[in-house]
Structure formats: C-alpha cells, structure tokens
Write an enzyme that holds these catalytic residues in place. Structure first.
Site, PDB file in Angstrom:
ATOM      1  N   GLN A  71      -2.608   7.701   7.120  1.00  0.00           N
ATOM      2  CA  GLN A  71      -3.302   7.373   8.597  1.00  0.00           C
ATOM      3  C   GLN A  71      -4.132   5.586   7.496  1.00  0.00           C
ATOM      4  O   GLN A  71      -3.464   4.765   7.674  1.00  0.00           O
ATOM      5  CB  GLN A  71      -4.850   8.231   8.137  1.00  0.00           C
ATOM      6  CG  GLN A  71      -5.519   7.731   9.180  1.00  0.00           C
ATOM      7  CD  GLN A  71      -6.432   7.774   9.850  1.00  0.00           C
ATOM      8  OE1 GLN A  71      -6.993   9.454   8.899  1.00  0.00           O
ATOM      9  NE2 GLN A  71      -7.701   7.989  10.445  1.00  0.00           N
ATOM     10  N   ASP A  72      -4.077   5.685   6.355  1.00  0.00           N
ATOM     11  CA  ASP A  72      -4.767   4.884   5.363  1.00  0.00           C
ATOM     12  C   ASP A  72      -4.523   4.910   3.865  1.00  0.00           C
ATOM     13  O   ASP A  72      -4.399   6.080   3.431  1.00  0.00           O
ATOM     14  CB  ASP A  72      -5.605   3.890   6.025  1.00  0.00           C
ATOM     15  CG  ASP A  72      -6.924   4.878   4.969  1.00  0.00           C
ATOM     16  OD1 ASP A  72      -6.892   5.390   5.136  1.00  0.00           O
ATOM     17  OD2 ASP A  72      -8.405   4.421   4.850  1.00  0.00           O
TER      18      ASP A  72
END
Length: 238
Positions: A71-72
């Site tokens: 995701q990040d």
C-alpha cells in the site's frame, strides 16, 4: 523533475514509456512539485529520493514473474527502500514481513531469512510495488492523496498488457481491488488475507502462495523464483 530525478535515472528503460504517458507524466510532475515543497518545509520523506522507483530498477514489464502489491512505504527511520514489504539489511524485520517469512518457511520448508532485504527477489523478476511510493516520517498514509495511484495503476496495467503471463499476489482487501485491472485468462491471480498480525491468521497463514507461484511458472517454461537465497537465522527475527 527535481525531487524524483535521481529515482527516475535508475529505472529499467522499458518502464520509461509507461511513465511518459501524458496523464502519468502530468501526475508525476505535480507529485514532484509537492514533494519539493514538503522537502523545503523541512519534512523528512521516505524512501530516500534515489530509491522511490527502486521497484522498477530490476526487470522490464515483460520480464516480471511475480507482482506483490503493497500500500505505502514504511514510515520509520531506515526502513523504506522502494520495495514493498522490504527493509534494508540490518533493519528489524517488520511484523508483516515476519509473517511472510513464516509462511514461506511453512510452505517450502526453508529456513527463515535473517535479513528483511528483498532485493534478491526483485533481481529475479518479482515486482515489489507499493501503490503509494512516498510517505512522511512517522505519518502512515500521509501521501495517500498525492495522486500516486495514477502512476502505480499505470505500472500494473503495463505488466498486465505486456507480460506473457505472471502471477499477481493480492494480499488484503486493498490489494484485491486491483484484481479488476488484471486479465486472469493470461495471468494467475492469488488472493489471501494481508500478512499483518491483525489479519494473517484469517487466511494468510496456510495460503501456500510461494509454491503455487513456482509450480505455475515452471508449467509455463519460466524459471521459478528462488525465494530463500539469504542466510537463515530465525532467532534474528524476534
């Protein structure tokens, strides 16, 4: 480009056409402007600028064997290195990666690596791609609205379009939203719960994705991934 220039200089040339698409290039220019402003405001951003596109440094879209979506980036000091789930050698192995290693060991009967550096996977054609490629220190998800998804979706689309057949590992609900971008008639899509300690016991442990990946690749005449090439020392994980 200013902030992103060192990272763009390191990517495999076959990704350049993807990033040069009008909509993607425009978004990158705006992201670059915003990152420069944050840097000028004294904010610490991760990963280090040269590593932002580290995932694109190793293999062309057509040569990718496996895509693992994150995701990040990690938001702690010395953790993010531009590869999803990976941390530099010597950094403490994060909980999600610890669970990935546990599943790898259970699935293939291999020792658990001592290092959290997954560069050896990337070198074999495993695309370790985060949807959002930067983050502010100690602020998880802080760059989620910069527009990185336009860029990462274009990268996923390029693999889907240009690759003769690879495996997409979609762990967790967020990653599974990308399934609609993937042609499952040509690519293998495997889903499971996210390896986070909050969800790993609800379908990640026991998924046996690593052996399934290699069986699928071998059946199509492609080289399997050597998942465990780093020294094993389980005690270092805890």
């Amino acid at each position: 480009m200013t902030y992103l220039a060192p990272a763009l200089a390191r990517i495999h040339p076959d990704w350049e056409a993807v990033l040069d698409q009008a909509a993607v290039a425009a978004r990158l220019a705006e992201i670059d402007r915003l990152l420069v402003l944050q840097q000028q405001d004294g904010k610490t951003l991760f990963p280090p600028p040269p590593q932002v596109f580290n995932a694109l440094a190793f293999a062309a879209p057509a040569d990718v064997k496996v895509v693992i979506l994150g995701q990040d980036p990690y938001h702690g000091d010395g953790e993010a290195m531009g590869l999803s789930f990976s941390v530099p050698d010597g950094a403490r192995v994060p909980p999600s990666l610890r669970n990935i290693y546990k599943e790898l060991a259970a699935d293939l009967g291999l020792g658990v690596p001592a290092s959290g550096d997954l560069t050896h996977w990337a070198q074999q054609g495993v695309l370790l791609l985060n949807s959002v490629l930067t983050v502010e220190r100690d602020k998880a998800g802080s760059h989620g609205k910069l527009g990185w998804q336009t860029v990462s979706d274009a990268l996923i689309d390029a693999v889907n379009r240009d690759n003769p057949g690879c495996v997409f590992l979609l762990w967790g609900n967020w990653a599974q939203t990308k399934a609609e971008r993937i042609d499952a008639s040509r690519h293998l899509v495997l889903t499971a719960a996210h390896p986070s300690p909050l969800s790993a016991s609800r379908g990640f442990h026991g998924c046996r994705h690593f052996s399934q990946v290699n069986a699928w690749l071998i059946a199509r005449g492609r080289q399997p991934v050597r998942w465990a090439t780093a020294p094993a020392a389980q005690s270092c994980l805890f």
